[in-house]
Scaffold this active site. Structure first.
Site, PDB file in Angstrom:
ATOM      1  N   ASP A   1      48.595  47.724  74.525  1.00 46.37           N
ATOM      2  CA  ASP A   1      47.389  48.491  74.231  1.00 46.37           C
ATOM      3  C   ASP A   1      47.532  49.390  73.010  1.00 46.37           C
ATOM      4  OD1 ASP A   1      45.802  47.406  76.157  1.00 46.37           O
ATOM      5  OD2 ASP A   1      46.131  48.971  77.642  1.00 46.37           O
TER       6      ASP A   1
ATOM      7  N   ARG B   1      39.750  47.029  74.964  1.00 45.93           N
ATOM      8  CA  ARG B   1      40.330  48.028  74.071  1.00 45.93           C
ATOM      9  C   ARG B   1      39.632  48.115  72.707  1.00 45.93           C
ATOM     10  NH1 ARG B   1      41.530  50.055  78.335  1.00 45.93           N
ATOM     11  NH2 ARG B   1      43.669  50.194  79.096  1.00 45.93           N
TER      12      ARG B   1
END
Length: 404
Positions: free
Chosen positions: A127, A98
C-alpha cells in the site's frame, strides 16, 4: 525533508491502529504540526462510525470524510472487472481502492495548503507504493511522511503499547488484532494465526468472517441470481435495473449468505516477500464469474485469448500501484473496445461456496446451435480434410526431414 517546514499535514485516516497512533506521534516528532485527517469512504460502512470524535480526541484539527463509493465502483472496480484483472487469484480489493483514496487525499491536501501528506502503510507492504505513486501523479512535488519507515515502533504489539500510553481509543485487543482492510468490494485478514501457513483459517469461529459465512454454515438449498450486462457493465439484478454499486452491495448479501468468495492465498508482494492473506469477496466473485461467462458467448477466439493474456498485465499494474500510468490507460481503452458486444443475461446458481452456471443468453452471441449441433446441419464435414492437410503441413514436412 526539513521537519521545521512541516506546519500542516494531511493524514490518510482510517481510525484503525496505525493511523490512530500516528496522530500523537506526528505532534511529538513534527513540531506539534496541525493534523488534518481525511477518510475516504469506499464502503467500509460501520468503520466510519464515531470517526470524527476519535480523530479529534486523538489530536486532529478536523476530519474530512469523502464519499468515494460511486467513483470507486465506476472508475476503478468496473474497469478491472471488464478487464478480468486478477492478481494470483486475488480480486484486487485493496489494490484498486488505494489510488481512488489517494486521489481524494491529494485534493484535500492542495485545498488545505498542506506541507506534506502522511500515510500509515508499513515498509513491508504494497500500500505504501500504491498511495505514493498516486500522490506523485497528482502532486509530484508533495513531501510524503511514512511513520512506519521512521519511528522506532517495530510491531503491532508495540503500537498498542504506544496507543495505551497516549490514551488513544482502540476497538481491538491483542487477541483479535488481525490486520484488516474493508470496503464495499472485499475484506482482507492478515496476521496472528494466519502467519503460520499450516493453520486453517477459522471460518466457523464467530466474528472471524464479516461479509460471508463458511460454506459449512450456508443454506442447504441453492440461490439463483440473474445478471444483465450492457457493454460489459452490470445493469440489472434479477430483472431489476440498478446501479453497479447497488448490484455489488446486493450480491455481497446473496454471496455472503451462500459462502461465496472466500480465498486463502500466499501471494507475492511487490516488495519481494510472500505473505498470507484470507479474503472475503462475495459479490465481486459472482460478478467476475457472470461477466466471464457472458464473454465466452460474445467474444471471438483471438480477442478473448489476447484479452486473457493482457488481464495478467492489467492485474499486475493495479496490484503494483501503477493505476495512473499510460499503459493502464491504454489497456483500459483496449478492454472498452472488446466490451462493445458483451451484452446479455447470465443466470447463476449459488450453493455452499460454489458458483454454478445456470444459463446464458445474448443477442450478440457468436455461438450458433445450428452450426455446433450434433444433429443435421449445413456444416460440410468433408471440408475438415483439406483444413487438416494444410494445418498439419509443417508437422508433415518436419517429420519427412527428420526421417531422412
Amino acid at each position: 525533508m526539513n521537519k521545521n517546514n512541516i506546519k500542516k499535514v494531511v493524514l490518510a485516516y482510517s481510525g484503525g491502529l496505525d493511523t490512530s497512533v500516528i496522530i500523537p506521534w506526528l505532534k511529538e516528532n513534527y513540531n506539534n504540526c496541525e493534523v488534518i485527517a481525511v477518510s475516504g469512504n469506499v464502503g467500509q460502512a460501520d468503520e466510519l462510525e464515531g470517526l470524527e470524535e476519535k480523530a479529534l480526541k486523538t489530536g486532529a484539527s478536523k476530519l474530512y470524510v469523502l464519499d468515494l463509493t460511486e467513483e470507486y465502483v465506476n472508475d476503478f472496480i468496473i474497469p478491472c472487472m471488464k478487464a478480468g484483472a486478477i492478481y494470483e487469484d486475488y480480486l484486487l480489493g485493496t489494490s484498486h481502492a488505494r489510488p481512488c483514496i489517494a486521489k481524494g487525499l491529494v485534493e484535500i491536501a492542495l485545498k488545505e495548503g498542506a506541507d506534506a501528506i502522511v500515510h500509515g502503510c508499513t515498509g513491508k507492504g504494497n500500500d505504501q507504493v500504491r498511495f505514493e505513486l498516486a500522490i506523485k501523479h497528482f502532486a509530484p512535488n508533495m513531501p510524503i511522511i511514512a511513520p512506519w519507515r521512521e519511528w522506532s515502533i517495530k510491531s503491532r504489539e508495540e503500537e498498542i503499547d504506544y496507543a495505551e500510553a497516549h490514551d488513544v481509543p482502540l476497538k481491538i485487543n491483542r487477541e483479535t488484532n488481525y490486520s484488516k482492510d474493508k470496503n464495499l468490494w472485499h475484506l482482507s485478514h492478515e496476521g496472528l494465526d494466519l502467519e503460520d501457513t499450516g493453520n486453517e483459517p477459522l471460518y466457523e469461529k464467530p466474528g472471524f468472517l464479516e461479509m460471508s459465512v463458511s460454506p459449512l454454515q450456508a443454506p442447504d438449498v441453492p440461490t439463483y441470481v440473474t445478471l444483465d450486462f450492457e457493454k460489459g457493465v452490470p445493469v440489472a439484478l434479477d430483472g431489476e435495473k440498478l446501479s453497479a454499486k447497488e448490484i455489488i452491495l446486493k450480491l455481497n448479501e446473496l454471496g455472503g449468505q451462500n459462502g461465496i468468495g472466500l480465498l486463502d492465498i500466499v501471494e507475492n508482494r511487490l516488495v519481494g516477500m510472500k505473505c498470507r492473506g484470507v479474503y472475503e469477496t462475495p459479490g465481486g466473485t459472482i460478478l467476475y464469474a457472470a461477466h466471464s461467462a457472458l464473454e465466452t458467448m460474445c467474444l471471438d477466439k483471438m480477442t478473448m485469448h489476447e484479452k486473457q493474456k493482457l488481464a495478467i498485465t492489467f492485474g499486475e499494474l493495479v496490484y503494483n500501484g501503477q493505476w495512473f500510468t499510460p499503459l493502464r490507460e491504454a489497456l483500459s481503452a483496449f478492454v472498452d473496445k472488446t466490451q462493445e458486444r458483451v451484452t446479455g443475461t447470465v443466470k447463476l446458481k449459488l450453493y455452499k461456496g460454489n458458483i454454478i452456471k445456470a444459463g446464458i443468453w445474448s443477442d450478440q452471441s457468436l455461438y450458433s446451435e445450428e452450426i455446433a449441433t450434433f444433429g443435421e446441419s449445413d456444416y460440410n464435414q468433408a471440408d475438415a480434410a483439406g483444413f487438416i492437410n494444410l494445418y498439419g503441413l509443417p508437422i508433415k514436412v518436419q517429420a519427412l526431414v527428420d526421417g531422412k
